[in-house]
Design a protein around this motif. Structure first.
Motif, PDB file in Angstrom:
ATOM      1  N   VAL A  16       0.844  -1.191   0.000  1.00 28.73           N
ATOM      2  CA  VAL A  16       0.000   0.000   0.000  1.00 28.73           C
ATOM      3  C   VAL A  16       0.880   1.242   0.000  1.00 28.73           C
ATOM      4  CG1 VAL A  16      -1.912  -1.130   1.195  1.00 28.73           C
ATOM      5  CG2 VAL A  16      -0.153   0.060   2.525  1.00 28.73           C
ATOM      6  N   THR A  17       0.289   2.357  -0.413  1.00 26.68           N
ATOM      7  CA  THR A  17       0.998   3.639  -0.406  1.00 26.68           C
ATOM      8  C   THR A  17       0.625   4.420   0.849  1.00 26.68           C
ATOM      9  OG1 THR A  17       1.022   3.724  -2.811  1.00 26.68           O
ATOM     10  CG2 THR A  17       1.396   5.790  -1.650  1.00 26.68           C
ATOM     11  N   LEU A  18       1.637   4.888   1.569  1.00 27.45           N
ATOM     12  CA  LEU A  18       1.449   5.620   2.824  1.00 27.45           C
ATOM     13  C   LEU A  18       2.141   6.973   2.737  1.00 27.45           C
ATOM     14  CD1 LEU A  18       2.279   2.671   5.268  1.00 27.45           C
ATOM     15  CD2 LEU A  18       0.060   3.282   4.276  1.00 27.45           C
ATOM     16  N   HIS A  19       1.803   7.873   3.661  1.00 23.82           N
ATOM     17  CA  HIS A  19       2.494   9.163   3.676  1.00 23.82           C
ATOM     18  C   HIS A  19       2.882   9.558   5.093  1.00 23.82           C
ATOM     19  CE1 HIS A  19      -1.657  10.608   4.483  1.00 23.82           C
ATOM     20  NE2 HIS A  19      -1.062  11.598   5.109  1.00 23.82           N
ATOM     21  N   VAL A  20       4.009  10.245   5.175  1.00 24.80           N
ATOM     22  CA  VAL A  20       4.531  10.735   6.446  1.00 24.80           C
ATOM     23  C   VAL A  20       3.800  12.026   6.806  1.00 24.80           C
ATOM     24  CG1 VAL A  20       6.598  11.485   7.680  1.00 24.80           C
ATOM     25  CG2 VAL A  20       6.772   9.696   5.929  1.00 24.80           C
ATOM     26  N   THR A  21       3.313  12.122   8.028  1.00 19.32           N
ATOM     27  CA  THR A  21       2.615  13.323   8.469  1.00 19.32           C
ATOM     28  C   THR A  21       3.610  14.440   8.779  1.00 19.32           C
ATOM     29  OG1 THR A  21       2.680  12.749  10.817  1.00 19.32           O
ATOM     30  CG2 THR A  21       0.839  11.863   9.510  1.00 19.32           C
TER      31      THR A  21
ATOM     32  N   VAL B 125       2.718   8.331  10.529  1.00 17.17           N
ATOM     33  CA  VAL B 125       2.490   7.859   9.165  1.00 17.17           C
ATOM     34  C   VAL B 125       1.014   7.514   9.027  1.00 17.17           C
ATOM     35  CG1 VAL B 125       3.019   6.089   7.433  1.00 17.17           C
ATOM     36  CG2 VAL B 125       4.837   6.957   8.924  1.00 17.17           C
ATOM     37  N   ALA B 126       0.412   7.906   7.914  1.00 21.97           N
ATOM     38  CA  ALA B 126      -1.018   7.677   7.696  1.00 21.97           C
ATOM     39  C   ALA B 126      -1.237   6.986   6.351  1.00 21.97           C
ATOM     40  CB  ALA B 126      -1.783   9.002   7.740  1.00 21.97           C
ATOM     41  N   GLY B 127      -2.395   6.366   6.216  1.00 21.05           N
ATOM     42  CA  GLY B 127      -2.780   5.725   4.968  1.00 21.05           C
ATOM     43  C   GLY B 127      -4.231   6.024   4.657  1.00 21.05           C
ATOM     44  N   GLU B 128      -4.648   5.688   3.456  1.00 16.99           N
ATOM     45  CA  GLU B 128      -6.027   5.969   3.050  1.00 16.99           C
ATOM     46  C   GLU B 128      -6.995   4.958   3.641  1.00 16.99           C
ATOM     47  OE1 GLU B 128      -8.711   6.554  -1.020  1.00 16.99           O
ATOM     48  OE2 GLU B 128      -6.547   6.299  -1.158  1.00 16.99           O
TER      49      GLU B 128
END
Length: 251
Positions: free
Chosen positions: A132-137, A174-177
């Motif tokens: 999955v694709t995640l992003h750093v807050t 870190v968050a994901g959709e």
């Protein structure tokens, strides 16, 4: 250097051995820098409960890996061994928090730390196995465990339960959709990830084969899933594990 402690709760010896292999390699641990405790095995053998204060005094920090257990399962459905493991992990975290011991929980470890601190853990944000694709807050960009990690990155996941709500003092890094809480910090030195920083392609494929009937994916879609995993580029999550080692290693 005092070694780090990897606590495992997997009954399958080959899977536990591969978890140790991948954690050692991806975290950059040299020989002797990572010791293991098969907590489920120790408890099943009927030995004395660990003296966690003494155990932790001899280690630089603690890592809790994945598990076939689900913390949010109804209490009446849990085996006696699972209940014993959960009780001991609760005792461990009592000492970790009281003594501010560095802690990194991965997958099962996120629910363990989260529940201990008052989070709500349930099946709302479960994710099938895969990349999955995640992003750093914004907070994550300032955290040393995410130093050098790309703002957006691909990671391996596969979990039936996840954090639904965190206590107010937790910081999402870190968050994901599909699963909003993918990494958080409690206090200054206690961390947990929903994604797997300790998993490479070979490790995930092996676990998918072993746990084919455990509900992490539809067996009818196995061939397609395995093909997607083989072509995934997952290079960033291991940096979290390596940063944990570098930051907290002590003599």
């Amino acid at each position: 250097m005092l070694p780090f402690l990897l606590i495992q709760t997997r009954a399958d010896d080959p899977v536990a051995a591969d978890e140790l292999r991948s954690t050692t390699e991806l975290g950059g641990f040299a020989p002797g820098e990572l010791t293991t405790l098969r907590l489920d095995r120790a408890l099943a053998a009927g030995g004395p409960a660990p003296d966690w204060a003494a155990v932790l005094a001899g280690h630089s920090g603690v890592i809790v890996g994945g598990s076939p257990f689900n913390s949010s399962d109804p209490e009446e459905s849990k085996s006696g061994l699972q209940l014993a493991v959960e009780a001991e992990l609760g005792r461990l975290l009592d000492v970790v928090m009281a003594r501010d011991v560095p802690f990194l929980g991965a997958c099962y470890g996120i629910g363990t730390l989260g529940l201990h601190q008052g989070a709500r853990v349930d099946s709302t944000y479960g994710e099938p196995a895969g990349a999955v694709t995640l992003h750093v807050t914004e907070a994550g960009r300032q955290d040393p465990l995410l130093a050098g990690v790309a703002p957006w990155f691909t990671a391996f996941v596969g979990h039936k339960e996840a954090i639904r709500t965190l206590p107010e003092d937790a910081v999402v890094l870190v968050a994901g959709e599909a699963c909003p809480v993918q990494m958080f910090r409690i206090g200054a030195h206690q961390y947990a990830t929903q994604f797997h920083p300790e998993l490479d392609v070979d490790g995930l494929l092996y676990r998918l084969e072993i746990y084919a009937d455990h509900g992490y994916y539809d067996p009818a879609e196995a061939e397609e899933l395995f093909a997607r995993v083989r072509t995934a580029t997952v290079s960033e999550p291991r940096k979290v594990l390596a940063n944990f080692r570098r930051r907290y290693a002590r003599g």
